[in-house]
Design an enzyme around this catalytic site. Structure first.
Site: not given
Ligand code: SAH
Length: 207
Positions: A54
């Site tokens: 993000s």
């Molecule tokens: N907080 C992260 C942002 C990652 S983007 C950072 O600081 O880098 C959101 C993430 O949610 C992605 O990596 C995606 O794979 C994950 N995601 C999507 N659906 C999910 C689920 N049901 N359970 C766990 N992770 C999930």
């Protein structure tokens, strides 16, 4: 932009504690090597598998809304690179703990190694479907969700402590960032329009 310009630019928008925490956490360790020069641009960046870390201002706003305090137990859904978890971990201190769940195994491995390099010890990265929360370590003082759900998943509500707070993006296409507070019932505040990757899973969107 450099780190100081980026973070000083957020003064007034988010709490000073959050800005201090973000000064301490090295975002450059959480972005892919070839994008390291962009680590302090205020933008999301690709981290592989079609996912993104993000934008810094989004991490700052979400952490600020959650009013994170020392010693809290926090669930993060959508661990990605581990960066957001690292900032939360700094804010809750060594007595606190972050359980971060991520569905893509390759990202879990990356996040674990990023967190280790950054010297952050109070985050546990778990592989699984976080759309059903993480009952093993519930209830949580705070829940931070980094992927957009179709609505507020029921398990998240059940796993939140009384007086607990949760921040999550909700919607298809257009998404709204919600701050949910649990008292006798649940109060929901709409904070702003946002764009997150979808929460994919049992209580999220179908693959
Ligand atoms: N907080 C992260 C942002 C990652 S983007 C950072 O600081 O880098 C959101 C993430 O949610 C992605 O990596 C995606 O794979 C994950 N995601 C999507 N659906 C999910 C689920 N049901 N359970 C766990 N992770 C999930």
């Amino acid at each position: 932009m450099n780190k100081k310009e980026l973070l000083e630019g957020m003064r007034g928008l988010v709490s000073d504690r959050v800005i201090l925490a973000m000064f301490r956490v090295p975002r450059e360790l959480f972005v892919p090597d070839d994008l390291r020069s962009k680590a302090y641009e205020d933008t999301p960046l690709p981290i592989g598998y079609g996912q993104t870390i993000s934008a810094p201002h989004m991490v700052a706003i979400m952490c600020s809304l959650l009013d994170l305090q020392e010693g809290m137990i926090v669930l993060e859904v959508g661990g990605g690179s581990g960066y957001h978890a690292a900032v939360i971990a700094d804010l809750i201190g060594a007595q606190g703990h972050v359980y971060s769940i991520e569905r893509i195994p390759g990202l879990v491995a990356q996040a674990r190694s990023n967190l280790e390099l950054a010297g952050i010890k109070n985050v546990t990265m778990i592989q699984g479907d976080g759309s059903i929360g993480l009952p093993e370590h519930a209830p949580y003082d705070r829940i931070s969700v980094a992927a957009a759900a179709p609505n507020v998943p029921e398990p998240f509500k059940q796993q939140l402590k009384i007086e607990g707070k949760m921040v999550l993006p909700v919607g298809r296409g257009y998404q709204e960032l919600l701050l949910v507070t649990r008292k006798n019932g649940f109060s929901v505040e709409q904070k702003m329009g946002v764009a997150f990757v979808p929460l994919v899973g049992e209580k999220g969107f179908k693959e």
